[in-house]
Design a protein around this motif. Sequence first.
Motif: not given
Length: 321
Positions: A29-39, A57-60, A103-109
């Motif tokens: 699975x892709x790691x989320x959140x990345x090391x640098x992030x904020x609430x 979270x799920x891989x699709x 869709x946090x990977x394809x359209x975010x990361x």
Amino acid sequence: MTIDRRMMLGAAFALPIAGSALAQPAEAPTAWPPTEHFRLWPGKAPGFPATAPTYAPSMNGRPGQRELWLRGVVDPVVGVFRPARPNGTAVLAIPGGGYGFVSVENEGIDVGRALNPAGITVFALAYRLPGEGWAERQDVPLQDAQRAMRLIRANATRYGIDPAKLGVCGFSAGGHLAGSVTIAHDDRVYAPIDAADRLSARPAFAGLVYPVTNIGTMSHRGSRDNLAGPNAEDSVYRRYDIPARVTAQTPPIFLAHSIDDGTVPVDQSLDMIAAARRAKVPVEAHLFEKGGHGWGARHSPEDSSRRLWTDSFLRWIAERG
């Protein structure tokens, strides 16, 4: 390589979550959140439900095209993706998912991966989903988007960005949310909680990629029902009719859409073009004959001669100064 989520969106709520006996992705699975992030919120987010959603979270997707989706976001965060040589420009990336997943990977990361080489700092938003028990459900995503814009501006020095050069880029239902913060950045959808909330949430520019722009139509019923519920008052639909709220003060708009999109009809972008022209708002649009839906930030529509749409987006941003 084109990713088309037409079938995936229709089956979104039937997919097993990561960690279940049925969910065994072929790759890690892709790691989320990345090391640098904020609430976004120092305590509980506004309208916290009696029973908190379960984070899932799920891989699709097909082998080789699998991507991370989020559901059950309780504590929304923003992932930070810094370029090696920042130029002061920043983008809040807002993933889609029909307001039923993120869709946090394809359209975010992947927005960070695509825009960082050009010097743009990218902030990827993992927002709460309105149908998971939150009060004032129709305003929940906009609450998170407004708060993210304000916190980024409040910490501009830390991130090495110019707060006047912070834009948004949203995809599908995330395009609707990006459009919402563009035209409704001043709508009071949550009570201010700190000094950051005195800052503007208005983006300097808006990139809308195969966007939903009007949830009041039947052209993407899933986004409409997931955001506002199937029996919302007409006033709710009018508030979130983005083309109808475009004015001369609306920031410049960039659009990209496939004409053969079977999930979000290209008419949603055409309506936005017409609204921008009526209000004399700068607008640029790239319409591709083929490509379907859901290509994200690192894939090309089929008839784009292998040039990423982000090439045009980067040029357009640079022209904004």
